[in-house]
Design a protein around this motif. Sequence first.
Motif, PDB file in Angstrom:
ATOM      1  N   VAL A 213       0.836  -1.204   0.000  1.00 38.69           N
ATOM      2  CA  VAL A 213       0.000   0.000   0.000  1.00 38.69           C
ATOM      3  C   VAL A 213       0.870   1.254   0.000  1.00 38.69           C
ATOM      4  CG1 VAL A 213      -1.713   1.302   1.311  1.00 38.69           C
ATOM      5  CG2 VAL A 213      -1.928  -1.180   1.112  1.00 38.69           C
ATOM      6  N   VAL A 214       1.897   1.264   0.833  1.00 38.54           N
ATOM      7  CA  VAL A 214       2.799   2.421   0.876  1.00 38.54           C
ATOM      8  C   VAL A 214       3.544   2.578  -0.444  1.00 38.54           C
ATOM      9  CG1 VAL A 214       4.836   3.368   2.042  1.00 38.54           C
ATOM     10  CG2 VAL A 214       3.034   2.281   3.375  1.00 38.54           C
ATOM     11  N   LEU A 215       3.966   1.474  -1.010  1.00 39.93           N
ATOM     12  CA  LEU A 215       4.707   1.515  -2.271  1.00 39.93           C
ATOM     13  C   LEU A 215       3.852   2.084  -3.396  1.00 39.93           C
ATOM     14  CD1 LEU A 215       7.581   0.579  -3.156  1.00 39.93           C
ATOM     15  CD2 LEU A 215       6.499  -1.488  -4.020  1.00 39.93           C
ATOM     16  N   VAL A 216       2.625   1.597  -3.520  1.00 39.29           N
ATOM     17  CA  VAL A 216       1.743   2.066  -4.582  1.00 39.29           C
ATOM     18  C   VAL A 216       1.306   3.502  -4.333  1.00 39.29           C
ATOM     19  CG1 VAL A 216      -0.488   1.678  -5.703  1.00 39.29           C
ATOM     20  CG2 VAL A 216       0.958  -0.258  -5.116  1.00 39.29           C
ATOM     21  N   LYS A 217       1.065   3.845  -3.088  1.00 39.91           N
ATOM     22  CA  LYS A 217       0.645   5.212  -2.772  1.00 39.91           C
ATOM     23  C   LYS A 217       1.729   6.218  -3.128  1.00 39.91           C
ATOM     24  CE  LYS A 217      -0.274   8.795   0.225  1.00 39.91           C
ATOM     25  NZ  LYS A 217       0.604   9.890   0.662  1.00 39.91           N
ATOM     26  N   ARG A 218       2.973   5.887  -2.835  1.00 37.37           N
ATOM     27  CA  ARG A 218       4.072   6.785  -3.178  1.00 37.37           C
ATOM     28  C   ARG A 218       4.216   6.933  -4.691  1.00 37.37           C
ATOM     29  NH1 ARG A 218       5.606  10.436  -0.108  1.00 37.37           N
ATOM     30  NH2 ARG A 218       7.647  10.428  -1.118  1.00 37.37           N
ATOM     31  N   PHE A 219       3.952   5.870  -5.422  1.00 41.44           N
ATOM     32  CA  PHE A 219       4.013   5.960  -6.885  1.00 41.44           C
ATOM     33  C   PHE A 219       2.876   6.827  -7.418  1.00 41.44           C
ATOM     34  CE2 PHE A 219       3.054   4.582 -11.178  1.00 41.44           C
ATOM     35  CZ  PHE A 219       4.305   4.548 -11.765  1.00 41.44           C
ATOM     36  N   PHE A 220       1.667   6.671  -6.876  1.00 44.60           N
ATOM     37  CA  PHE A 220       0.540   7.475  -7.323  1.00 44.60           C
ATOM     38  C   PHE A 220       0.750   8.953  -7.007  1.00 44.60           C
ATOM     39  CE2 PHE A 220      -2.774   3.799  -7.124  1.00 44.60           C
ATOM     40  CZ  PHE A 220      -2.170   3.246  -8.241  1.00 44.60           C
ATOM     41  N   ASP A 221       1.493   9.265  -5.950  1.00 51.88           N
ATOM     42  CA  ASP A 221       1.754  10.668  -5.613  1.00 51.88           C
ATOM     43  C   ASP A 221       2.556  11.381  -6.695  1.00 51.88           C
ATOM     44  OD1 ASP A 221       0.387  10.422  -3.249  1.00 51.88           O
ATOM     45  OD2 ASP A 221       2.169  10.062  -2.025  1.00 51.88           O
ATOM     46  N   ASN A 222       3.351  10.642  -7.453  1.00 53.93           N
ATOM     47  CA  ASN A 222       4.200  11.251  -8.481  1.00 53.93           C
ATOM     48  C   ASN A 222       3.527  11.330  -9.847  1.00 53.93           C
ATOM     49  OD1 ASN A 222       6.377  11.537  -6.674  1.00 53.93           O
ATOM     50  ND2 ASN A 222       6.994   9.407  -7.015  1.00 53.93           N
ATOM     51  N   LEU A 223       2.315  10.843  -9.967  1.00 55.62           N
ATOM     52  CA  LEU A 223       1.605  10.938 -11.243  1.00 55.62           C
ATOM     53  C   LEU A 223       1.137  12.375 -11.478  1.00 55.62           C
ATOM     54  CD1 LEU A 223      -0.547   7.674 -11.178  1.00 55.62           C
ATOM     55  CD2 LEU A 223       1.648   8.055 -12.313  1.00 55.62           C
ATOM     56  N   PRO A 224       1.085  12.824 -12.729  1.00 49.06           N
ATOM     57  CA  PRO A 224       0.691  14.220 -13.015  1.00 49.06           C
ATOM     58  C   PRO A 224      -0.771  14.476 -12.664  1.00 49.06           C
ATOM     59  CG  PRO A 224       0.929  12.963 -15.059  1.00 49.06           C
ATOM     60  CD  PRO A 224       1.452  12.086 -13.956  1.00 49.06           C
ATOM     61  N   ARG A 225      -1.002  15.471 -11.843  1.00 49.74           N
ATOM     62  CA  ARG A 225      -2.361  15.810 -11.420  1.00 49.74           C
ATOM     63  C   ARG A 225      -3.158  16.464 -12.539  1.00 49.74           C
ATOM     64  NH1 ARG A 225      -3.217  12.787  -6.961  1.00 49.74           N
ATOM     65  NH2 ARG A 225      -1.113  12.376  -6.172  1.00 49.74           N
ATOM     66  N   GLU A 226      -2.481  17.019 -13.523  1.00 48.31           N
ATOM     67  CA  GLU A 226      -3.210  17.662 -14.618  1.00 48.31           C
ATOM     68  C   GLU A 226      -4.060  16.656 -15.385  1.00 48.31           C
ATOM     69  OE1 GLU A 226      -0.028  17.801 -14.136  1.00 48.31           O
ATOM     70  OE2 GLU A 226       0.384  19.867 -13.488  1.00 48.31           O
ATOM     71  N   VAL A 227      -3.569  15.427 -15.493  1.00 44.39           N
ATOM     72  CA  VAL A 227      -4.344  14.396 -16.189  1.00 44.39           C
ATOM     73  C   VAL A 227      -5.612  14.077 -15.414  1.00 44.39           C
ATOM     74  CG1 VAL A 227      -4.261  12.039 -17.091  1.00 44.39           C
ATOM     75  CG2 VAL A 227      -2.232  13.472 -17.193  1.00 44.39           C
ATOM     76  N   PHE A 228      -5.519  14.021 -14.096  1.00 45.04           N
ATOM     77  CA  PHE A 228      -6.698  13.732 -13.278  1.00 45.04           C
ATOM     78  C   PHE A 228      -7.731  14.856 -13.406  1.00 45.04           C
ATOM     79  CE2 PHE A 228      -3.552  11.461 -10.265  1.00 45.04           C
ATOM     80  CZ  PHE A 228      -3.417  10.436 -11.183  1.00 45.04           C
ATOM     81  N   GLU A 229      -7.260  16.092 -13.355  1.00 44.44           N
ATOM     82  CA  GLU A 229      -8.187  17.212 -13.465  1.00 44.44           C
ATOM     83  C   GLU A 229      -8.845  17.252 -14.839  1.00 44.44           C
ATOM     84  OE1 GLU A 229      -9.071  19.001 -11.002  1.00 44.44           O
ATOM     85  OE2 GLU A 229      -7.612  18.122  -9.607  1.00 44.44           O
ATOM     86  N   ALA A 230      -8.078  16.927 -15.886  1.00 44.93           N
ATOM     87  CA  ALA A 230      -8.669  16.902 -17.226  1.00 44.93           C
ATOM     88  C   ALA A 230      -9.715  15.797 -17.347  1.00 44.93           C
ATOM     89  CB  ALA A 230      -7.571  16.716 -18.272  1.00 44.93           C
ATOM     90  N   ALA A 231      -9.447  14.645 -16.730  1.00 42.11           N
ATOM     91  CA  ALA A 231     -10.419  13.556 -16.777  1.00 42.11           C
ATOM     92  C   ALA A 231     -11.685  13.920 -16.007  1.00 42.11           C
ATOM     93  CB  ALA A 231      -9.793  12.283 -16.210  1.00 42.11           C
ATOM     94  N   ARG A 232     -11.537  14.569 -14.856  1.00 41.00           N
ATOM     95  CA  ARG A 232     -12.720  14.980 -14.101  1.00 41.00           C
ATOM     96  C   ARG A 232     -13.516  16.033 -14.878  1.00 41.00           C
ATOM     97  NH1 ARG A 232      -8.910  14.896  -9.568  1.00 41.00           N
ATOM     98  NH2 ARG A 232      -9.367  13.113  -8.208  1.00 41.00           N
ATOM     99  N   THR A 233     -12.813  16.914 -15.583  1.00 35.29           N
ATOM    100  CA  THR A 233     -13.510  17.922 -16.381  1.00 35.29           C
ATOM    101  C   THR A 233     -14.322  17.279 -17.502  1.00 35.29           C
ATOM    102  OG1 THR A 233     -11.740  19.505 -15.903  1.00 35.29           O
ATOM    103  CG2 THR A 233     -13.197  20.021 -17.754  1.00 35.29           C
ATOM    104  N   ASP A 234     -13.797  16.199 -18.060  1.00 37.84           N
ATOM    105  CA  ASP A 234     -14.523  15.482 -19.123  1.00 37.84           C
ATOM    106  C   ASP A 234     -15.633  14.595 -18.592  1.00 37.84           C
ATOM    107  OD1 ASP A 234     -12.876  16.662 -20.960  1.00 37.84           O
ATOM    108  OD2 ASP A 234     -11.486  14.961 -21.085  1.00 37.84           O
ATOM    109  N   GLY A 235     -15.822  14.557 -17.272  1.00 38.24           N
ATOM    110  CA  GLY A 235     -16.930  13.808 -16.702  1.00 38.24           C
ATOM    111  C   GLY A 235     -16.580  12.442 -16.161  1.00 38.24           C
ATOM    112  N   ALA A 236     -15.312  12.128 -16.009  1.00 36.05           N
ATOM    113  CA  ALA A 236     -14.920  10.816 -15.482  1.00 36.05           C
ATOM    114  C   ALA A 236     -15.150  10.770 -13.976  1.00 36.05           C
ATOM    115  CB  ALA A 236     -13.455  10.533 -15.798  1.00 36.05           C
ATOM    116  N   GLY A 237     -15.800   9.693 -13.541  1.00 36.32           N
ATOM    117  CA  GLY A 237     -16.016   9.491 -12.121  1.00 36.32           C
ATOM    118  C   GLY A 237     -14.835   8.826 -11.452  1.00 36.32           C
ATOM    119  N   PRO A 238     -14.938   8.555 -10.149  1.00 36.19           N
ATOM    120  CA  PRO A 238     -13.810   7.931  -9.446  1.00 36.19           C
ATOM    121  C   PRO A 238     -13.426   6.565 -10.003  1.00 36.19           C
ATOM    122  CG  PRO A 238     -15.368   8.886  -7.888  1.00 36.19           C
ATOM    123  CD  PRO A 238     -16.013   8.939  -9.221  1.00 36.19           C
ATOM    124  N   PHE A 239     -14.413   5.722 -10.316  1.00 34.62           N
ATOM    125  CA  PHE A 239     -14.091   4.402 -10.849  1.00 34.62           C
ATOM    126  C   PHE A 239     -13.502   4.508 -12.249  1.00 34.62           C
ATOM    127  CE2 PHE A 239     -15.220   0.565 -13.239  1.00 34.62           C
ATOM    128  CZ  PHE A 239     -14.609  -0.408 -12.440  1.00 34.62           C
TER     129      PHE A 239
END
Length: 334
Positions: A213-239
Amino acid sequence: MTTSTELPREAAPETQELLTAVAAEGGRPTRPGRRRRRPRRDEGERGILSPSDRRKPGVRWSTRVIHGALLLVLVVVGLGPLLWLAKSAITPTEDTLRTPMALFPHGVDWANLSTAWSTVHIDVQFVNTIWVAAGSWAAQLIVATTAGYALSVLRPAYGRVLYGLILTTLFVPSVVLLVPLYLTILNPPLLGTTLINTFWAVWLPAGASAFNVVLVKRFFDNLPREVFEAARTDGAGPFRLFWSIVLPMSKPILGVVSVFAIIAAWKDYLWPLLVLRDPAIQPLSVRLPTLQAAIQLDVYLAALAISTLIPIALFLVFQGLFLRSAGLGGAVKG
Protein backbone atom coordinates in the motif's frame (compact mmCIF):
# COMPACT_ATOMS: atom_id res chain seq x y z
CA MET A 1 59.52 55.22 -28.62
CA THR A 2 58.91 52.27 -26.41
CA THR A 3 56.45 49.46 -27.00
CA SER A 4 54.83 47.41 -24.29
CA THR A 5 52.38 44.55 -24.27
CA GLU A 6 50.94 45.50 -20.88
CA LEU A 7 47.31 46.61 -20.86
CA PRO A 8 46.20 49.66 -18.92
CA ARG A 9 44.88 49.11 -15.45
CA GLU A 10 41.43 50.41 -16.33
CA ALA A 11 40.63 48.49 -19.50
CA ALA A 12 37.60 49.07 -21.67
CA PRO A 13 34.69 46.59 -21.45
CA GLU A 14 35.63 45.09 -24.83
CA THR A 15 39.15 44.48 -23.52
CA GLN A 16 37.82 42.79 -20.39
CA GLU A 17 35.70 40.47 -22.53
CA LEU A 18 38.78 39.66 -24.60
CA LEU A 19 40.77 38.88 -21.45
CA THR A 20 37.99 36.61 -20.21
CA ALA A 21 37.92 34.77 -23.51
CA VAL A 22 41.71 34.36 -23.42
CA ALA A 23 41.56 32.88 -19.92
CA ALA A 24 38.75 30.51 -20.88
CA GLU A 25 40.58 29.29 -23.98
CA GLY A 26 43.83 28.65 -22.17
CA GLY A 27 45.79 31.61 -23.50
CA ARG A 28 44.44 31.68 -27.08
CA PRO A 29 42.76 35.02 -27.77
CA THR A 30 39.38 34.96 -29.46
CA ARG A 31 37.14 37.69 -30.66
CA PRO A 32 34.22 38.60 -28.43
CA GLY A 33 31.70 37.76 -31.15
CA ARG A 34 33.00 34.26 -31.88
CA ARG A 35 31.61 31.20 -30.13
CA ARG A 36 33.78 29.48 -27.59
CA ARG A 37 34.93 25.96 -28.11
CA ARG A 38 32.48 23.44 -26.73
CA PRO A 39 33.95 21.12 -24.11
CA ARG A 40 34.23 17.52 -25.09
CA ARG A 41 31.90 14.97 -23.56
CA ASP A 42 34.57 13.33 -21.45
CA GLU A 43 35.71 16.62 -19.88
CA GLY A 44 32.80 16.64 -17.43
CA GLU A 45 33.06 13.00 -16.41
CA ARG A 46 34.08 12.09 -12.91
CA GLY A 47 35.51 8.73 -11.98
CA ILE A 48 38.52 6.87 -10.69
CA LEU A 49 40.23 7.07 -14.09
CA SER A 50 40.50 10.31 -16.01
CA PRO A 51 39.81 10.42 -19.76
CA SER A 52 43.53 10.75 -20.46
CA ASP A 53 44.25 7.62 -18.42
CA ARG A 54 41.60 5.67 -20.31
CA ARG A 55 43.31 6.44 -23.60
CA LYS A 56 46.46 4.65 -22.49
CA PRO A 57 46.65 1.11 -23.92
CA GLY A 58 47.82 -0.49 -20.68
CA VAL A 59 45.09 1.10 -18.59
CA ARG A 60 42.43 0.35 -21.19
CA TRP A 61 43.27 -3.35 -21.42
CA SER A 62 43.63 -3.74 -17.65
CA THR A 63 40.17 -2.23 -17.05
CA ARG A 64 38.68 -4.56 -19.66
CA VAL A 65 40.24 -7.56 -17.95
CA ILE A 66 38.94 -6.44 -14.55
CA HIS A 67 35.45 -5.85 -15.94
CA GLY A 68 35.44 -9.25 -17.60
CA ALA A 69 36.57 -10.96 -14.40
CA LEU A 70 33.87 -9.20 -12.37
CA LEU A 71 31.23 -10.16 -14.92
CA LEU A 72 32.37 -13.78 -14.79
CA VAL A 73 32.21 -13.80 -10.98
CA LEU A 74 28.68 -12.35 -11.03
CA VAL A 75 27.55 -14.94 -13.58
CA VAL A 76 29.03 -17.80 -11.54
CA VAL A 77 27.53 -16.55 -8.27
CA GLY A 78 24.13 -15.73 -9.77
CA LEU A 79 23.62 -18.54 -12.26
CA GLY A 80 25.90 -21.18 -10.77
CA PRO A 81 23.40 -22.64 -8.26
CA LEU A 82 20.61 -22.70 -10.87
CA LEU A 83 22.80 -24.35 -13.47
CA TRP A 84 24.01 -26.94 -10.94
CA LEU A 85 20.42 -27.70 -9.93
CA ALA A 86 19.39 -28.09 -13.57
CA LYS A 87 22.32 -30.45 -14.14
CA SER A 88 21.68 -32.48 -10.98
CA ALA A 89 17.99 -32.84 -11.83
CA ILE A 90 18.89 -35.11 -14.77
CA THR A 91 21.91 -36.79 -13.14
CA PRO A 92 21.78 -40.14 -11.28
CA THR A 93 22.11 -40.01 -7.51
CA GLU A 94 25.42 -41.88 -7.51
CA ASP A 95 27.07 -39.35 -9.80
CA THR A 96 25.72 -36.42 -7.78
CA LEU A 97 27.15 -37.83 -4.54
CA ARG A 98 30.53 -38.93 -5.89
CA THR A 99 31.34 -36.17 -8.36
CA PRO A 100 28.87 -33.32 -7.76
CA MET A 101 30.74 -30.90 -10.04
CA ALA A 102 31.26 -33.32 -12.94
CA LEU A 103 29.23 -32.88 -16.10
CA PHE A 104 27.25 -36.09 -16.65
CA PRO A 105 30.02 -38.68 -16.02
CA HIS A 106 27.64 -41.60 -16.65
CA GLY A 107 25.09 -40.03 -18.94
CA VAL A 108 21.78 -38.24 -18.49
CA ASP A 109 18.78 -39.64 -16.62
CA TRP A 110 15.70 -37.89 -17.98
CA ALA A 111 13.45 -40.26 -16.03
CA ASN A 112 14.01 -38.15 -12.89
CA LEU A 113 11.73 -35.43 -14.21
CA SER A 114 8.91 -37.79 -15.17
CA THR A 115 9.22 -39.65 -11.85
CA ALA A 116 9.06 -36.42 -9.85
CA TRP A 117 6.10 -35.17 -11.90
CA SER A 118 3.92 -38.27 -11.95
CA THR A 119 5.08 -40.88 -9.42
CA VAL A 120 5.78 -38.46 -6.56
CA HIS A 121 2.76 -36.35 -7.65
CA ILE A 122 4.64 -33.09 -7.83
CA ASP A 123 2.11 -32.06 -10.47
CA VAL A 124 -0.58 -31.77 -7.79
CA GLN A 125 1.57 -29.61 -5.52
CA PHE A 126 2.66 -27.56 -8.52
CA VAL A 127 -0.96 -26.74 -9.38
CA ASN A 128 -1.64 -25.97 -5.70
CA THR A 129 1.30 -23.58 -5.66
CA ILE A 130 -0.03 -21.80 -8.74
CA TRP A 131 -3.42 -21.40 -7.06
CA VAL A 132 -1.84 -20.05 -3.88
CA ALA A 133 0.39 -17.62 -5.77
CA ALA A 134 -2.39 -16.46 -8.10
CA GLY A 135 -4.84 -15.80 -5.28
CA SER A 136 -2.23 -14.01 -3.18
CA TRP A 137 -1.23 -11.90 -6.17
CA ALA A 138 -4.83 -10.90 -6.90
CA ALA A 139 -5.57 -10.06 -3.27
CA GLN A 140 -2.42 -7.95 -2.84
CA LEU A 141 -2.91 -6.14 -6.13
CA ILE A 142 -6.55 -5.27 -5.43
CA VAL A 143 -5.88 -4.03 -1.89
CA ALA A 144 -2.70 -2.13 -2.78
CA THR A 145 -4.11 -0.33 -5.83
CA THR A 146 -7.46 0.60 -4.33
CA ALA A 147 -5.96 1.73 -1.01
CA GLY A 148 -3.18 3.66 -2.73
CA TYR A 149 -5.71 5.27 -5.08
CA ALA A 150 -7.95 6.33 -2.21
CA LEU A 151 -5.07 7.79 -0.18
CA SER A 152 -3.22 9.45 -3.05
CA VAL A 153 -5.85 10.53 -5.59
CA LEU A 154 -9.18 10.74 -3.75
CA ARG A 155 -7.55 12.06 -0.55
CA PRO A 156 -10.33 11.73 2.05
CA ALA A 157 -10.38 13.94 5.13
CA TYR A 158 -9.10 11.15 7.36
CA GLY A 159 -6.49 10.04 4.81
CA ARG A 160 -3.45 11.20 6.76
CA VAL A 161 -4.58 9.45 9.93
CA LEU A 162 -5.26 6.23 8.05
CA TYR A 163 -1.91 6.45 6.26
CA GLY A 164 -0.16 6.94 9.58
CA LEU A 165 -1.86 3.86 11.01
CA ILE A 166 -0.77 1.85 7.98
CA LEU A 167 2.81 3.01 8.46
CA THR A 168 2.78 1.98 12.12
CA THR A 169 1.94 -1.60 11.17
CA LEU A 170 5.27 -1.84 9.35
CA PHE A 171 7.07 -1.65 12.69
CA VAL A 172 5.26 -4.70 14.06
CA PRO A 173 7.17 -7.97 13.43
CA SER A 174 5.20 -10.53 11.48
CA VAL A 175 5.96 -13.27 14.00
CA VAL A 176 4.08 -11.29 16.66
CA LEU A 177 0.93 -11.39 14.52
CA LEU A 178 1.18 -15.11 13.85
CA VAL A 179 -0.93 -16.33 16.80
CA PRO A 180 -3.79 -13.76 16.55
CA LEU A 181 -3.90 -14.21 12.79
CA TYR A 182 -4.15 -17.98 13.16
CA LEU A 183 -6.95 -17.63 15.71
CA THR A 184 -8.79 -15.30 13.34
CA ILE A 185 -8.50 -17.80 10.47
CA LEU A 186 -9.51 -20.64 12.79
CA ASN A 187 -12.70 -18.88 13.86
CA PRO A 188 -13.35 -15.91 11.56
CA PRO A 189 -16.03 -13.45 12.63
CA LEU A 190 -19.35 -13.27 10.78
CA LEU A 191 -18.64 -16.41 8.75
CA GLY A 192 -19.45 -19.11 11.26
CA THR A 193 -17.04 -21.60 9.69
CA THR A 194 -13.30 -22.10 9.78
CA LEU A 195 -10.99 -21.24 6.87
CA ILE A 196 -8.43 -23.91 7.74
CA ASN A 197 -7.61 -26.18 4.77
CA THR A 198 -8.90 -23.62 2.30
CA PHE A 199 -6.92 -21.34 0.01
CA TRP A 200 -8.73 -18.35 1.48
CA ALA A 201 -6.66 -18.84 4.63
CA VAL A 202 -3.60 -17.87 2.57
CA TRP A 203 -5.15 -15.36 0.19
CA LEU A 204 -6.86 -13.06 2.69
CA PRO A 205 -3.86 -12.49 5.03
CA ALA A 206 -1.63 -11.95 2.01
CA GLY A 207 -3.82 -9.08 0.86
CA ALA A 208 -3.23 -7.15 4.09
CA SER A 209 0.23 -5.95 3.05
CA ALA A 210 1.02 -2.47 4.32
CA PHE A 211 4.28 -2.38 2.40
CA ASN A 212 2.50 -2.72 -0.95
CA VAL A 213 0.00 0.00 0.00
CA VAL A 214 2.80 2.42 0.88
CA LEU A 215 4.71 1.52 -2.27
CA VAL A 216 1.74 2.07 -4.58
CA LYS A 217 0.64 5.21 -2.77
CA ARG A 218 4.07 6.78 -3.18
CA PHE A 219 4.01 5.96 -6.88
CA PHE A 220 0.54 7.47 -7.32
CA ASP A 221 1.75 10.67 -5.61
CA ASN A 222 4.20 11.25 -8.48
CA LEU A 223 1.60 10.94 -11.24
CA PRO A 224 0.69 14.22 -13.02
CA ARG A 225 -2.36 15.81 -11.42
CA GLU A 226 -3.21 17.66 -14.62
CA VAL A 227 -4.34 14.40 -16.19
CA PHE A 228 -6.70 13.73 -13.28
CA GLU A 229 -8.19 17.21 -13.46
CA ALA A 230 -8.67 16.90 -17.23
CA ALA A 231 -10.42 13.56 -16.78
CA ARG A 232 -12.72 14.98 -14.10
CA THR A 233 -13.51 17.92 -16.38
CA ASP A 234 -14.52 15.48 -19.12
CA GLY A 235 -16.93 13.81 -16.70
CA ALA A 236 -14.92 10.82 -15.48
CA GLY A 237 -16.02 9.49 -12.12
CA PRO A 238 -13.81 7.93 -9.45
CA PHE A 239 -14.09 4.40 -10.85
CA ARG A 240 -13.55 5.55 -14.43
CA LEU A 241 -10.54 7.62 -13.34
CA PHE A 242 -9.07 4.64 -11.52
CA TRP A 243 -9.64 2.08 -14.28
CA SER A 244 -8.90 4.11 -17.42
CA ILE A 245 -6.35 6.68 -16.23
CA VAL A 246 -4.49 5.60 -13.09
CA LEU A 247 -3.99 1.91 -13.83
CA PRO A 248 -2.63 2.38 -17.40
CA MET A 249 -0.13 4.89 -16.00
CA SER A 250 0.99 2.50 -13.27
CA LYS A 251 2.41 -0.43 -15.21
CA PRO A 252 5.89 -0.30 -13.56
CA ILE A 253 4.57 -0.38 -9.99
CA LEU A 254 2.01 -3.05 -10.87
CA GLY A 255 4.83 -5.21 -12.21
CA VAL A 256 6.90 -4.68 -9.08
CA VAL A 257 4.03 -5.57 -6.76
CA SER A 258 3.17 -8.59 -8.89
CA VAL A 259 6.69 -10.00 -8.73
CA PHE A 260 6.95 -9.39 -4.98
CA ALA A 261 3.58 -11.01 -4.35
CA ILE A 262 4.15 -14.12 -6.46
CA ILE A 263 7.69 -14.75 -5.24
CA ALA A 264 6.65 -14.31 -1.60
CA ALA A 265 3.72 -16.71 -2.01
CA TRP A 266 5.85 -19.20 -3.96
CA LYS A 267 8.49 -19.53 -1.25
CA ASP A 268 6.33 -19.10 1.86
CA TYR A 269 6.58 -22.10 4.17
CA LEU A 270 5.43 -21.39 7.71
CA TRP A 271 1.96 -19.94 7.15
CA PRO A 272 0.80 -22.52 4.54
CA LEU A 273 2.13 -25.24 6.84
CA LEU A 274 -0.14 -24.01 9.64
CA VAL A 275 -3.36 -23.42 7.71
CA LEU A 276 -3.10 -26.03 4.91
CA ARG A 277 -2.88 -29.29 6.83
CA ASP A 278 -4.32 -31.49 4.09
CA PRO A 279 -1.45 -32.82 1.88
CA ALA A 280 -3.76 -32.73 -1.14
CA ILE A 281 -3.84 -28.91 -1.12
CA GLN A 282 -0.34 -28.14 0.16
CA PRO A 283 2.02 -26.16 -2.11
CA LEU A 284 5.52 -27.20 -3.13
CA SER A 285 7.19 -25.15 -0.41
CA VAL A 286 5.42 -27.27 2.24
CA ARG A 287 5.27 -30.64 0.50
CA LEU A 288 8.85 -30.94 -0.77
CA PRO A 289 10.55 -30.90 2.66
CA THR A 290 8.13 -33.61 3.76
CA LEU A 291 8.96 -35.80 0.76
CA GLN A 292 12.72 -35.36 1.04
CA ALA A 293 13.23 -38.34 3.34
CA ALA A 294 10.95 -40.62 1.31
CA ILE A 295 12.34 -40.18 -2.22
CA GLN A 296 15.75 -40.48 -3.83
CA LEU A 297 18.10 -37.54 -4.13
CA ASP A 298 17.96 -37.27 -7.91
CA VAL A 299 14.15 -37.27 -7.92
CA TYR A 300 14.12 -34.68 -5.12
CA LEU A 301 16.49 -32.41 -7.06
CA ALA A 302 14.31 -32.83 -10.13
CA ALA A 303 11.31 -31.72 -8.09
CA LEU A 304 13.26 -28.68 -6.87
CA ALA A 305 14.17 -27.82 -10.45
CA ILE A 306 10.52 -28.00 -11.48
CA SER A 307 9.57 -25.69 -8.62
CA THR A 308 11.95 -22.97 -9.90
CA LEU A 309 10.29 -22.69 -13.31
CA ILE A 310 7.72 -20.05 -12.35
CA PRO A 311 10.15 -17.64 -10.60
CA ILE A 312 12.55 -17.84 -13.56
CA ALA A 313 9.69 -17.23 -16.00
CA LEU A 314 8.57 -14.21 -13.98
CA PHE A 315 12.05 -12.73 -14.12
CA LEU A 316 12.26 -13.19 -17.88
CA VAL A 317 8.81 -11.66 -18.41
CA PHE A 318 9.11 -8.62 -16.14
CA GLN A 319 12.74 -7.63 -16.60
CA GLY A 320 11.89 -5.64 -19.72
CA LEU A 321 9.14 -3.80 -17.85
CA PHE A 322 11.56 -2.84 -15.08
CA LEU A 323 14.21 -1.62 -17.50
CA ARG A 324 11.88 0.37 -19.73
CA SER A 325 9.80 1.93 -16.93
CA ALA A 326 7.28 2.93 -19.57
CA GLY A 327 4.23 3.49 -17.44
CA LEU A 328 3.13 6.95 -18.57
CA GLY A 329 2.67 6.13 -22.23
CA GLY A 330 -0.81 4.72 -21.75
CA ALA A 331 -2.48 7.90 -20.58
CA VAL A 332 -0.25 10.92 -21.21
CA LYS A 333 -0.14 12.36 -24.72
CA GLY A 334 2.54 14.68 -25.93
